[in-house]
Design a protein around this motif. Structure first.
Motif, PDB file in Angstrom:
ATOM      1  N   LEU A 193      75.877  23.119  56.695  1.00  0.00           N
ATOM      2  CA  LEU A 193      76.373  22.638  55.410  1.00  0.00           C
ATOM      3  C   LEU A 193      77.482  21.607  55.601  1.00  0.00           C
ATOM      4  N   GLN A 194      78.312  21.802  56.611  1.00  0.00           N
ATOM      5  CA  GLN A 194      79.369  20.818  56.880  1.00  0.00           C
ATOM      6  C   GLN A 194      78.767  19.468  57.267  1.00  0.00           C
ATOM      7  N   GLN A 195      77.694  19.500  58.033  1.00  0.00           N
ATOM      8  CA  GLN A 195      77.032  18.248  58.404  1.00  0.00           C
ATOM      9  C   GLN A 195      76.435  17.550  57.179  1.00  0.00           C
ATOM     10  N   LEU A 196      75.879  18.341  56.250  1.00  0.00           N
ATOM     11  CA  LEU A 196      75.367  17.759  55.001  1.00  0.00           C
ATOM     12  C   LEU A 196      76.503  17.115  54.214  1.00  0.00           C
ATOM     13  N   GLY A 197      77.666  17.775  54.188  1.00  0.00           N
ATOM     14  CA  GLY A 197      78.815  17.228  53.470  1.00  0.00           C
ATOM     15  C   GLY A 197      79.333  15.950  54.096  1.00  0.00           C
ATOM     16  N   ILE A 198      79.281  15.856  55.418  1.00  0.00           N
ATOM     17  CA  ILE A 198      79.717  14.639  56.103  1.00  0.00           C
ATOM     18  C   ILE A 198      78.744  13.497  55.831  1.00  0.00           C
ATOM     19  N   ALA A 199      77.444  13.812  55.825  1.00  0.00           N
ATOM     20  CA  ALA A 199      76.426  12.782  55.592  1.00  0.00           C
ATOM     21  C   ALA A 199      76.484  12.238  54.166  1.00  0.00           C
ATOM     22  N   ASP A 200      76.793  13.104  53.207  1.00  0.00           N
ATOM     23  CA  ASP A 200      76.897  12.690  51.801  1.00  0.00           C
ATOM     24  C   ASP A 200      78.231  13.185  51.261  1.00  0.00           C
ATOM     25  N   GLU A 201      79.221  12.319  51.202  1.00  0.00           N
ATOM     26  CA  GLU A 201      80.581  12.729  50.839  1.00  0.00           C
ATOM     27  C   GLU A 201      80.704  13.187  49.392  1.00  0.00           C
ATOM     28  N   ASP A 202      79.751  12.827  48.539  1.00  0.00           N
ATOM     29  CA  ASP A 202      79.802  13.223  47.127  1.00  0.00           C
ATOM     30  C   ASP A 202      78.998  14.490  46.834  1.00  0.00           C
ATOM     31  N   LEU A 203      78.357  15.047  47.847  1.00  0.00           N
ATOM     32  CA  LEU A 203      77.510  16.216  47.644  1.00  0.00           C
ATOM     33  C   LEU A 203      78.359  17.437  47.305  1.00  0.00           C
ATOM     34  N   VAL A 219      84.139  19.816  43.556  1.00  0.00           N
ATOM     35  CA  VAL A 219      84.685  19.797  44.923  1.00  0.00           C
ATOM     36  C   VAL A 219      83.566  19.472  45.910  1.00  0.00           C
ATOM     37  N   PRO A 220      83.710  18.387  46.687  1.00  0.00           N
ATOM     38  CA  PRO A 220      82.665  18.041  47.666  1.00  0.00           C
ATOM     39  C   PRO A 220      82.507  19.120  48.733  1.00  0.00           C
ATOM     40  N   LEU A 221      81.308  19.190  49.309  1.00  0.00           N
ATOM     41  CA  LEU A 221      81.029  20.177  50.345  1.00  0.00           C
ATOM     42  C   LEU A 221      82.013  20.079  51.506  1.00  0.00           C
ATOM     43  N   ARG A 222      82.390  18.845  51.851  1.00  0.00           N
ATOM     44  CA  ARG A 222      83.253  18.647  53.022  1.00  0.00           C
ATOM     45  C   ARG A 222      84.653  19.216  52.806  1.00  0.00           C
ATOM     46  N   LYS A 223      85.010  19.523  51.555  1.00  0.00           N
ATOM     47  CA  LYS A 223      86.336  20.081  51.270  1.00  0.00           C
ATOM     48  C   LYS A 223      86.308  21.574  50.981  1.00  0.00           C
ATOM     49  N   LEU A 224      85.131  22.187  51.007  1.00  0.00           N
ATOM     50  CA  LEU A 224      85.042  23.626  50.784  1.00  0.00           C
ATOM     51  C   LEU A 224      85.446  24.362  52.059  1.00  0.00           C
ATOM     52  N   SER A 225      86.060  25.524  51.893  1.00  0.00           N
ATOM     53  CA  SER A 225      86.450  26.335  53.042  1.00  0.00           C
ATOM     54  C   SER A 225      85.223  26.998  53.651  1.00  0.00           C
TER      55      SER A 225
END
Length: 775
Positions: A569-579, A621-627
């Motif tokens: 999921l972190q990789q998905l968040g990095i690939a799409d910052e608005d996800l 909250v974007p995926l990349r910022k979720l704990s």
């Protein structure tokens, strides 16, 4: 906010009185405020005066108290700021921490979820790994700074023995001294910036004096050859020789051999095969690199030892070894103070004497285990609830008598009745509330109520449950016709043999037979490399068996939580910052379901909310910022929206706080589908698979209580049920009695049942650990 873009701002009360030699293993800090802000870290270290910094407030007017040699567990829900607090302590950002305190920290990072090992000693604040070093060299280097010492030896040795020039030894000595002064300047500068009042003024004076010393050292370093006198050359050459001898003593083979022996013992205890000691550190995965970091932390001397989720990448053997090691450390002559964060309840109960509870921007303390803490909260809730209910009845009775007195007084013109009504009304308004003081004695208004001149007592405040989010799993649908969900018959798996290999690869799993029915609870335990992941891949059909057959029910819906789900999921968040969580789950549902099975936005939000991702957390909250804990909940949502009959969970507790682990265990315990659990978390296996509610087993009361409950359950099943409610309740209990609960041990390619559950596996590992610690 990314960690690189944030700053931790700390302030606290400081005494104006002179403090004697500090005890470096303990802290006593009052009025602690910690705020995480997006301001650059070098702009400020604390808010000026009494002003509060803008940002996310972690602590407000809290008290941080650590007693020397005590083992603490820092507990709190995901996102409350536990890691931020530990980082502030480790980097000595909090005023009041003695600057010479040796603080070591094993911390989690947000980037790759690879833990880092920091020893807060120098200006970098961290000791960077060198990929070319071996595992053993890396551990020793981080624990002893041997490489820094060796660099100084090389500089001095070349100057003293090289005889290139009579000026070489003085030049080398001056360079070594100047480099050391620069490191010390970093600590003094931090001390001066963090302190205030009289001690702040003294620290700034010391910094100014030291800066002059640095300037003088730089001047001596740049002094021209012709200006250096013969007497200075003679004196400094002798000093260089003496320093060289002292440094060589520190790295002499006998001392290094002792350190190396201890390092090997720690690495072995943490699960490293001896054949991997010489393996380059750069070739290790994140989990194994975390173990090397942990080994170096345990090897080096510390005043305060901070461990943030040390069990995340350890198997049960490594966890039990770490428990025993920390217990031995506590019994040593000069034990460090230990502060740890962990989701493993059994690990905390075994290690820690006290709990630090982070909640509502404050810190409270509890002496005892997590189980005792949970029980004290429940007891307090029950006591206060009974007190409130009794008081409500008393209020109702007083209100009735007031109305009667007023009515009778007005009817008969009786002023005594009216005065009595007024007196009782005053009691109702000003004297109803807490009847007990904080110390447990009778409440006295002028002694126990802050601001008692206001006259009214505080209302009875019942503490809310601190169990984190309440997880709700949708019920699994019927299969329409009976049959096992998954069946393995004579399954063997071995990796393909290389073409040049003369013998086939050994079997990872050999002749495994397993049948999973609706409602079953099955747990798989074993050491790393025992074949648990391979078995999971076979169950989920992500790999095929070498031999044997695997059959699945044609209507089976399977949900699989991988131990790498958070990283994916972190990789998905990095690939799409608005996800976001909402957009990702919406896309999953729209692309993988028929039109009549799709969920609307409200239903998707309801599912995410039931798993702890409500409102804007899900949509904004974007995926990349979720704990990590929030990503686990999202991963669960991606599994359960299609209502599976079988959940396969591989190390699901890694990123969760223990409150959420408890909530997940409760949800799985009452779920009607089948669950397969692979975990090193003994509490989760006992609660979900074995059905044991109390995480601390072994006392006679709990055992007899369990037997009495089973007898009562069977008695109720055998009794006549008079209404539909009792009939449905009896059906549920009968299903519970029929439910299969089995814990399997995977070892040497085989699979066997553990009659006494995970406790039996734990006992065998404890015997192995005792042998490791003795050797």
């Amino acid at each position: 906010m990314d960690e690189s873009e944030t700053a931790i701002l700390c302030s606290s009360k400081q005494t104006r009185f002179d403090i004697k030699t500090p005890v470096y293993q303990q802290l006593d800090i009052e009025g602690l405020n910690i705020t995480v802000t997006s301001a650059p870290a070098n702009t400020a270290t604390k808010p000026k005066g009494k002003a509060r910094a803008e940002g996310l407030e972690i602590l407000s007017n809290a008290s941080l108290k650590l007693k020397a040699g005590v083992h603490y567990a820092l507990i709190g829900r995901n996102g409350t700021g536990k890691s931020t607090l530990l980082k502030a302590v480790a980097q000595k950002l909090i005023p009041g921490i003695p600057i010479r305190t040796r603080i070591s920290i094993l911390q989690q990072t947000d980037s790759d979820k690879v833990s880092s090992c920091d020893t807060v000693e120098g200006p970098s604040g961290a000791l960077s790994s060198k990929p070319q070093l071996s595992v053993l060299e890396e551990v020793i280097e981080k624990a002893t700074s041997r490489n820094d010492i060796q660099q100084e030896i090389d500089v001095l040795l070349k100057a003293v023995e090289g005889q290139a020039s009579p000026l070489a030894p003085p030049r080398a000595l001056r360079q070594v001294h100047h480099d050391r002064l620069k490191k010390e300047l970093f600590e003094l500068d931090k001390d001066a910036r963090l302190r205030s009042g009289t001690r702040g003024m003294a620290a700034r004076k010391a910094l100014t004096a030291f800066e002059k010393k640095i300037a003088e050292s730089a001047e001596r370093l740049s002094q021209k050859d012709e200006d250096i006198t013969d007497a200075a050359i003679q004196v400094e050459t002798a000093e260089a020789s003496d320093l060289l001898v002292d440094l060589q003593t520190q790295v002499e083979p006998s001392r290094i051999a002792d350190i190396e022996s201890k390092a090997k013992s720690i690495l072995t205890g943490l699960g490293f095969p001896k054949t991997n000691f010489d393996k380059p550190i750069g070739t290790l995965s994140g989990g194994w690199r975390m173990r090397t970091n942990l080994a170096s932390i345990l090897l080096q001397p510390s005043d305060i030892l901070i461990l943030d989720e040390p069990t995340n990448f350890l198997d049960l053997l490594g966890i039990i070894w770490l428990e025993k090691y920390l217990k031995q450390l506590h019994d040593s002559p000069d034990p460090p103070t230990v502060v740890l964060v962990s989701h493993d309840r059994d690990f905390i109960n075994a290690i820690c004497q006290e709990l630090i509870v982070l909640r509502d921007q404050t810190l409270t303390y509890f002496r005892g285990s997590l189980t005792a803490f949970d029980k004290s909260i429940r007891d307090k809730q029950k006591y206060l609830t009974r007190m409130r209910d009794a008081q409500e009845k008393q209020k109702s009775h007083i209100q009735n008598t007031i109305q009667q007195n007023i009515k009778q007084g007005k009817a008969a013109g009786d002023d005594n009745k009216l005065r009595q009504a007024k007196s009782r009304q005053k009691k109702l308004d000003d004297r109803m509330g807490m009847q007990k003081s904080a110390s447990g004695g009778r409440f006295k208004l002028n002694r126990d109520l802050a601001g008692y001149h206001l006259s009214a007592r505080a209302e009875i405040d019942i503490p809310a449950d601190e169990k984190g989010v309440s997880i709700v799993l949708p019920m699994a649908p019927d299969l329409r016709f009976p049959g096992p969900l998954v069946s393995l018959e004579g399954v063997t798996f071995r990796y393909p043999t290389a073409k040049k290999a003369s013998t086939p690869a050994p079997a990872v799993l050999s002749d495994v037979n397993l049948t999973i029915h609706m409602g079953d609870r099955m747990g798989f335990v074993g050491l790393n490399g025992a074949g648990k992941s391979t078995l999971i891949k076979l169950l989920t059909e992500t790999t095929r068996p070498t031999k044997g057959t695997i059959t699945r029910h044609p209507r089976l819906r399977l949900g699989y939580y991988s131990q790498h789900a958070v990283e994916s999921l972190q990789q998905l968040g990095i690939a799409d910052e608005d996800l976001t969580a909402l957009s990702l789950l919406t896309n999953d549902i729209n692309t993988n379901t028929d039109a009549d099975e799709k969920l609307d936005e409200g239903e998707i939000r309801g599912l995410l909310g039931s798993l702890g991702l409500p409102g804007r957390t899900a949509s904004d909250v974007p995926l990349r910022k979720l704990s990590g804990g929030q990503l686990v909940r999202l991963a669960i949502a991606r599994l359960v929206w299609k209502s599976p009959q079988l959940l396969v969970l591989d190390e699901i507790t890694t990123h969760l706080d223990f409150h959420t682990v408890s909530a997940l265990a409760e949800a799985l315990s009452g779920w009607n589908g089948a669950a397969v659990v692979v975990s090193h978390d003994r509490f989760l296996v006992r609660r979900v698979v074995e059905g044991i509610k109390d995480s601390e087993r072994g006392d006679e009361d709990s055992e007899s209580e369990g037997e009495d409950e089973e007898v009562e359950l069977r008695r109720r099943l055998d009794s006549e049920r008079g209404d539909e409610d009792s009939e449905s309740e009896g059906e549920d209990e009968e299903v519970e009695l029929r439910r299969r609960r089995v814990v399997y041990l995977l070892k040497g390619g085989g699979m066997k049942v553990l009659p006494r559950g995970v406790g039996e596996f734990e006992e065998s590992l404890e015997r192995r650990v005792e042998k490791l610690l003795v050797s």
